[in-house]
Structure formats: C-alpha cells, structure tokens
Design a protein around this motif. Sequence first.
Motif, PDB file in Angstrom:
ATOM      1  N   ARG A 218       0.818  -1.216   0.000  1.00  0.00           N
ATOM      2  CA  ARG A 218       0.000   0.000   0.000  1.00  0.00           C
ATOM      3  C   ARG A 218       0.846   1.258   0.000  1.00  0.00           C
ATOM      4  O   ARG A 218       0.471   2.269  -0.600  1.00  0.00           O
ATOM      5  CB  ARG A 218      -0.942   0.007   1.211  1.00  0.00           C
ATOM      6  N   LEU A 219       1.978   1.218   0.688  1.00  0.00           N
ATOM      7  CA  LEU A 219       2.842   2.392   0.724  1.00  0.00           C
ATOM      8  C   LEU A 219       3.347   2.730  -0.673  1.00  0.00           C
ATOM      9  O   LEU A 219       3.325   3.897  -1.087  1.00  0.00           O
ATOM     10  CB  LEU A 219       4.025   2.144   1.664  1.00  0.00           C
ATOM     11  N   LEU A 220       3.781   1.716  -1.410  1.00  0.00           N
ATOM     12  CA  LEU A 220       4.243   1.943  -2.780  1.00  0.00           C
ATOM     13  C   LEU A 220       3.107   2.458  -3.649  1.00  0.00           C
ATOM     14  O   LEU A 220       3.291   3.375  -4.458  1.00  0.00           O
ATOM     15  CB  LEU A 220       4.814   0.653  -3.373  1.00  0.00           C
ATOM     16  N   PHE A 221       1.920   1.878  -3.480  1.00  0.00           N
ATOM     17  CA  PHE A 221       0.775   2.313  -4.283  1.00  0.00           C
ATOM     18  C   PHE A 221       0.473   3.786  -4.020  1.00  0.00           C
ATOM     19  O   PHE A 221       0.315   4.581  -4.956  1.00  0.00           O
ATOM     20  CB  PHE A 221      -0.452   1.451  -3.968  1.00  0.00           C
ATOM     21  N   ARG A 222       0.395   4.172  -2.745  1.00  0.00           N
ATOM     22  CA  ARG A 222       0.118   5.575  -2.418  1.00  0.00           C
ATOM     23  C   ARG A 222       1.207   6.497  -2.953  1.00  0.00           C
ATOM     24  O   ARG A 222       0.922   7.578  -3.482  1.00  0.00           O
ATOM     25  CB  ARG A 222      -0.021   5.763  -0.899  1.00  0.00           C
ATOM     26  N   ASN A 223       2.463   6.077  -2.817  1.00  0.00           N
ATOM     27  CA  ASN A 223       3.567   6.913  -3.292  1.00  0.00           C
ATOM     28  C   ASN A 223       3.520   7.111  -4.802  1.00  0.00           C
ATOM     29  O   ASN A 223       3.835   8.194  -5.315  1.00  0.00           O
ATOM     30  CB  ASN A 223       4.906   6.291  -2.887  1.00  0.00           C
ATOM     31  N   ASN A 224       3.133   6.068  -5.530  1.00  0.00           N
ATOM     32  CA  ASN A 224       3.041   6.200  -6.981  1.00  0.00           C
ATOM     33  C   ASN A 224       1.889   7.114  -7.394  1.00  0.00           C
ATOM     34  O   ASN A 224       2.010   7.884  -8.349  1.00  0.00           O
ATOM     35  CB  ASN A 224       2.916   4.830  -7.640  1.00  0.00           C
ATOM     36  N   ILE A 225       0.768   7.023  -6.685  1.00  0.00           N
ATOM     37  CA  ILE A 225      -0.335   7.953  -6.944  1.00  0.00           C
ATOM     38  C   ILE A 225       0.146   9.387  -6.706  1.00  0.00           C
ATOM     39  O   ILE A 225      -0.124  10.305  -7.495  1.00  0.00           O
ATOM     40  CB  ILE A 225      -1.537   7.649  -6.032  1.00  0.00           C
TER      41      ILE A 225
END
Length: 219
Positions: free
Chosen positions: A30-37
Amino acid sequence: MIQVINISESTSIMNQYMAELRDKKYQQNRLLFRNNIKRVGEMMAFELSKTFEYKPKTVTTPLGTLDIPLPKDDIVVATVLRAGLPFHEGFLQVFDKAENAFVSAYRMYTNREHTEVGIHTEYMASPSVKGKTLIIADPMLATGGSMAAAIEALIKTGKPKKIYIACVIATPEGIDVVKQVLPDNAEIWCAAIDPGMNEHKYIVPGFGDAGDLCYGEKL
C-alpha cells in the motif's frame, strides 16, 4: 472547447509508476501504491502548470534583483475523499501555496446486481473558488458521477476563472459525463484513458478500487 490531455500518448518515466499501479503484485504494498499515486500527481501538476498565466515578480537576492514569472492567479486544489488524498498531496507538493477543498462524494450500487450506481455527497470543506484556478484531483474517472457532483458542489462557492480536472485513469464515458457540467475553457488531464468499464462500473483494465488499494477495504 474543453480540452482533454492524455499524458500516456507520450512516453515518460510516468510509465513506470503507472505500470506499478496497475500490477497486482505491486498493489500488495500500500505504501508503494500511495507513493506512486502521489508521484503521478506531482508530475501532472508540473505539466499542468505550464498552461497557467504568469506575471513577473521582482525578487531581491543578496547580490541584486531580477524579475521571475510567477502564477498570476490564486489556486485551489480540491479532491474527492478518500481515494483522492494521495493524489491531492502530490499536487500540493508542487502548488505549495494553494488553498484546499475536500468533497465527500461516493457511489452506491442501486440494484442487487451491482450494475447501477448512484452518487451521494455528504460533506464539503472549501474556500470560495471565485476568480481562482480550480484543480479537482481524483484518481479514477469511471462513470463521471462523483466528479460531476464535486464540480457542482464546488462552484456553488463562486465562479472559478478556470477549472482543471485531473485524474490518473479515465474512461471515455466518464469524460463525456464531466464535459456536460464544465465550462468551455476547462481542461481534463489524464495519465491514461482506458477503453471502458465492466458490468460493476470498474475501469478495465484500470487498477481496481483506488481507495481500497490506498487505505484498505471499507464496509
């Protein structure tokens, strides 16, 4: 005429972030997903800033003065809760002096088969957008219903000078719906435009539910 800008029509490092957002293996983080957004938001904000009106401001340095063009108009960055929060943060990293607005607009299925949706708005916190540059950032533009509801709610606080719609993934249907409530000088910015939706109104191929992927499943 309303302009639609599809960033995926040209290649850039944003392709890497979009690939990871779509990849179900990467989505487990989730951290990677949020950072990419957030990173997509930062890059889109930079590109979008090139279309602003600018005026020179005299800046005094330790050794002299010079004129630097700065954005002419006040900016309001708005988002739709909750999926839009990391995207919103990306825009704030670039437009750090912007005012902020938040709209709670969510969809609910209106039939047992989960093939028809209705949009509900329950909460809004916003400054006046009268005469300002209004950017509404929401990762997913699927049916267009939530975005249309957000636009209608926000412009009740005043008539903005210009409206920018910013999304990570959109559908042609959603874009058409939003165009109906936008003024002619508005712009719609998309990191990608996907072909359409499935029977449950999720974008295909898309990347799933942005809010759940950022923050976990909801009841």
